[in-house]
Design a protein around this motif. Structure first.
Motif, short mmCIF file in Angstrom:
data_model
loop_
_atom_site.label_atom_id
_atom_site.label_comp_id
_atom_site.label_asym_id
_atom_site.label_seq_id
_atom_site.Cartn_x
_atom_site.Cartn_y
_atom_site.Cartn_z
N ASP A 85 0.85 -1.19 0.00
CA ASP A 85 0.00 0.00 0.00
C ASP A 85 0.89 1.25 0.00
O ASP A 85 1.40 1.65 1.04
N GLY A 86 1.04 1.84 -1.17
CA GLY A 86 1.90 3.01 -1.30
C GLY A 86 1.41 4.22 -0.53
O GLY A 86 2.16 5.17 -0.33
N GLY A 87 0.16 4.19 -0.09
CA GLY A 87 -0.39 5.31 0.66
C GLY A 87 -0.34 5.11 2.17
O GLY A 87 -0.70 6.03 2.93
N ALA A 88 0.10 3.95 2.61
CA ALA A 88 0.18 3.68 4.05
C ALA A 88 1.35 4.43 4.66
O ALA A 88 2.39 4.63 4.02
N ARG A 89 1.18 4.83 5.91
CA ARG A 89 2.26 5.44 6.68
C ARG A 89 2.49 4.54 7.89
O ARG A 89 1.58 4.36 8.71
#
Length: 204
Positions: A85-89
């Motif tokens: 998930d490239g949007g996960a932090r």
């Protein structure tokens, strides 16, 4: 079919993501010779035992969330979440310095620096902040995890905690000190395991 093939088929992984996973697997095998990152017997089944076991948490949380991974160890599940998930932090909390060196290497090689924060400290020393998701894998019982993580959980925080055959005992013990809503989700990698999906965690 290999564990890697099954992982690709189950998750329909894009080529770029697969390349990162392959690099992660190679780094883990290389560093395992220097330190005990995972159980040696699990290396031959790495894709199923660690990669798929971690990846199954993502659909339970949804994309683009902030994650706290307590006791990150070799990066499971936190690094797998950040790769998929490239949007996960993702904040990885790990008290053992040499494991943090491995995590730092993986983050650098895979180019995850904008997504992943590595905290070489005990969870009690992490500056107070709130996360969408709190997770931990093979670290402690539910009571202890709630005790450690509650300071970092808001009213809408979801707890995703993989557990084994003693999950009902752990739930009973946790209910002595905390109230919470929970759902048990069967693990896709172990018929005896469950993922505790908890919310609304409060001290009694």
């Amino acid at each position: 079919m290999t564990g890697r093939d099954a992982f690709i088929e189950r998750l329909n992984v894009p080529r770029e993501t697969l390349a990162k996973l392959d690099s992660y697997a190679a780094l883990l095998n290389e560093w395992q010779g220097r330190m005990n990152l995972v159980g040696p017997s699990t290396l031959p089944v790495l894709w199923e035992r660690h990669f798929a076991d971690s990846a199954q948490l993502l659909p339970l949380a949804g994309m683009g969330k902030s994650w706290l991974d307590i006791g990150a160890g070799a990066g499971f599940p936190g690094l797998i979440i950040s790769i998929l998930d490239g949007g996960a932090r993702v904040t990885l909390v790990e008290s053992i310095a040499k494991k943090c060196r491995f995590l730092t290497e993986v983050v650098w090689v895979l180019g995850l620096g904008s997504q992943v924060v590595i905290e070489n400290r005990r969870i009690e020393g992490l500056p107070r902040q709130k996360f969408d998701v709190v997770t931990a894998r093979a670290l402690a019982n539910l009571y202890q995890l709630f005790d450690w993580g509650l300071a970092y959980a808001g009213s809408g925080t979801k707890w995703l905690l993989p557990k084994g055959v003693k999950v009902m005992e752990e739930l009973e013990f946790a209910e002595r000190g905390f109230s919470f809503d929970r759902v048990l989700v069967p693990s896709i990698t172990d018929p005896d395991a469950r993922i505790v999906v908890a919310s609304g965690v409060k001290r009694l």
